[in-house]
Design a protein around this motif. Structure first.
Motif, short mmCIF file in Angstrom:
data_model
loop_
_atom_site.label_atom_id
_atom_site.label_comp_id
_atom_site.label_asym_id
_atom_site.label_seq_id
_atom_site.Cartn_x
_atom_site.Cartn_y
_atom_site.Cartn_z
N ASP A 1 -1.14 34.98 70.13
CA ASP A 1 -0.68 34.38 71.38
C ASP A 1 0.65 33.64 71.27
O ASP A 1 1.16 33.18 72.29
CB ASP A 1 -1.75 33.41 71.92
CG ASP A 1 -2.98 34.13 72.43
OD1 ASP A 1 -2.93 35.37 72.60
OD2 ASP A 1 -4.00 33.45 72.65
N LEU A 2 1.19 33.51 70.06
CA LEU A 2 2.48 32.84 69.93
C LEU A 2 3.54 33.63 70.69
O LEU A 2 3.65 34.85 70.54
CB LEU A 2 2.88 32.71 68.45
CG LEU A 2 2.16 31.64 67.66
CD1 LEU A 2 2.53 31.72 66.19
CD2 LEU A 2 2.46 30.25 68.20
N GLN A 3 4.31 32.94 71.51
CA GLN A 3 5.29 33.59 72.38
C GLN A 3 6.54 34.05 71.65
O GLN A 3 7.10 35.08 71.96
CB GLN A 3 5.69 32.63 73.50
CG GLN A 3 4.52 32.23 74.38
CD GLN A 3 3.93 33.41 75.11
OE1 GLN A 3 4.64 34.23 75.66
NE2 GLN A 3 2.60 33.52 75.12
N ALA A 4 7.03 33.26 70.72
CA ALA A 4 8.31 33.57 70.08
C ALA A 4 8.11 33.68 68.57
O ALA A 4 7.13 33.19 68.03
CB ALA A 4 9.30 32.46 70.39
N PRO A 5 9.08 34.29 67.91
CA PRO A 5 9.01 34.29 66.45
C PRO A 5 9.04 32.85 65.95
O PRO A 5 9.56 31.96 66.61
CB PRO A 5 10.27 35.03 66.02
CG PRO A 5 10.81 35.69 67.23
CD PRO A 5 10.26 34.94 68.41
N ILE A 6 8.47 32.65 64.78
CA ILE A 6 8.46 31.32 64.17
C ILE A 6 9.20 31.38 62.85
O ILE A 6 9.44 32.45 62.30
CB ILE A 6 7.02 30.80 63.99
CG1 ILE A 6 6.17 31.81 63.22
CG2 ILE A 6 6.40 30.47 65.32
CD1 ILE A 6 4.76 31.37 62.96
N ASP A 7 9.58 30.22 62.37
CA ASP A 7 10.36 30.16 61.14
C ASP A 7 9.58 29.64 59.96
O ASP A 7 9.81 30.07 58.83
CB ASP A 7 11.61 29.29 61.38
CG ASP A 7 12.48 29.91 62.44
OD1 ASP A 7 13.21 30.87 62.12
OD2 ASP A 7 12.42 29.46 63.61
N HIS A 8 8.69 28.71 60.21
CA HIS A 8 7.95 28.08 59.11
C HIS A 8 6.53 27.78 59.56
O HIS A 8 6.30 27.41 60.70
CB HIS A 8 8.63 26.78 58.66
CG HIS A 8 10.08 26.95 58.39
ND1 HIS A 8 10.56 27.53 57.23
CD2 HIS A 8 11.17 26.65 59.13
CE1 HIS A 8 11.87 27.56 57.27
NE2 HIS A 8 12.27 27.04 58.42
N VAL A 9 5.59 27.92 58.62
CA VAL A 9 4.20 27.55 58.86
C VAL A 9 3.78 26.65 57.71
O VAL A 9 3.96 27.00 56.55
CB VAL A 9 3.26 28.78 58.91
CG1 VAL A 9 1.82 28.35 59.11
CG2 VAL A 9 3.70 29.76 59.98
N MET A 10 3.24 25.50 58.06
CA MET A 10 2.70 24.59 57.06
C MET A 10 1.23 24.39 57.36
O MET A 10 0.86 24.16 58.51
CB MET A 10 3.41 23.25 57.07
CG MET A 10 2.86 22.30 56.05
SD MET A 10 3.80 20.78 56.04
CE MET A 10 3.08 20.00 54.62
N VAL A 11 0.40 24.48 56.32
CA VAL A 11 -1.04 24.29 56.49
C VAL A 11 -1.48 23.09 55.66
O VAL A 11 -1.36 23.09 54.43
CB VAL A 11 -1.82 25.56 56.04
CG1 VAL A 11 -3.32 25.34 56.23
CG2 VAL A 11 -1.34 26.78 56.79
N THR A 12 -1.97 22.07 56.37
CA THR A 12 -2.56 20.92 55.69
C THR A 12 -4.04 20.83 56.05
O THR A 12 -4.72 19.91 55.60
CB THR A 12 -1.85 19.60 56.08
OG1 THR A 12 -2.03 19.36 57.47
CG2 THR A 12 -0.38 19.65 55.74
N ALA A 13 -4.51 21.75 56.87
CA ALA A 13 -5.90 21.74 57.33
C ALA A 13 -6.85 22.00 56.16
O ALA A 13 -6.50 22.65 55.19
CB ALA A 13 -6.11 22.80 58.40
N GLY A 14 -8.03 21.52 56.33
CA GLY A 14 -9.05 21.69 55.29
C GLY A 14 -8.91 20.59 54.26
O GLY A 14 -7.83 20.10 54.01
N GLY A 15 -10.00 20.22 53.71
CA GLY A 15 -9.98 19.16 52.72
C GLY A 15 -10.71 19.58 51.47
O GLY A 15 -11.27 20.67 51.40
N PRO A 16 -10.69 18.73 50.47
CA PRO A 16 -11.41 19.05 49.24
C PRO A 16 -12.91 19.01 49.49
O PRO A 16 -13.38 18.37 50.42
CB PRO A 16 -10.97 17.95 48.28
CG PRO A 16 -10.61 16.81 49.17
CD PRO A 16 -10.05 17.43 50.42
N SER A 17 -13.63 19.70 48.67
CA SER A 17 -15.09 19.68 48.75
C SER A 17 -15.62 18.84 47.60
O SER A 17 -15.22 19.04 46.46
CB SER A 17 -15.65 21.11 48.63
OG SER A 17 -15.20 21.89 49.69
#
Length: 165
Positions: free
Chosen positions: A78-94
């Motif tokens: 669903d992203l409308q335009a191209p993107i340049d960077h993706v950063m993922v900080t989601a999720g944590g340690p178990s």
């Protein structure tokens, strides 16, 4: 003598921050905005996400659990335009006592981050412009690990399993 004004480093770029409603993700989004980027924030908590978006002037938000492969795929589609960077900080340690964990819990603790990273990479293909980046962050949530506890740590692209005896 005056120094000429510096051009913002991310001017005209779009940065997606998955886990961008608080902590390192939000601060990264704040810095990206300061450097001229449009930001797209993703988080699980719609209220916290909207507050962060209002504070930062985010281009767009999306509230869903990033560990849900279908929701993640829909988001990228669903992203409308191209993107340049993706950063993922989601999720944590178990965390948990290793001997008290079921085989499924151990499997989940070890694989959660790796699967999330793989799914983000799969879905970002063709959406991130050449020269863009995928950045995956992880950590221990400022907790001290004690004897007999399993934790999965992810950082600098390295996955490690820590079991203290």
């Amino acid at each position: 003598m005056t120094t000429p004004a510096r051009k913002p480093e991310l001017l005209g770029q779009t940065v997606v921050v998955i886990g961008g409603s608080a902590g390192i993700g939000m601060e990264t989004a704040r810095r990206a905005r300061t450097e001229g980027a449009e930001v797209v924030l993703v988080g699980r908590d719609p209220g916290r996400l909207e507050r962060a978006a209002g504070e930062l002037g985010a281009q767009r938000t999306a509230a869903f659990d990033a560990t849900d492969p279908a929701a993640l795929a829909t988001f990228f589609q669903d992203l409308q335009a191209p993107i340049d960077h993706v950063m993922v900080t989601a999720g944590g340690p178990s965390y948990g006592p290793l001997l008290g964990m079921s085989a499924a819990e151990v499997r989940d603790a070890i694989s959660d981050h790796a699967v999330l990273e793989l799914e983000v990479a799969r879905n970002a293909v063709g959406r991130v412009r050449p020269g863009g980046s995928l950045v995956f962050m992880g950590g221990t949530g400022a907790r001290r690990v004690s004897r007999g506890v399993l934790t999965m740590e992810v950082g600098d692209g390295v996955h490690g399993l820590v079991i203290l005896k």
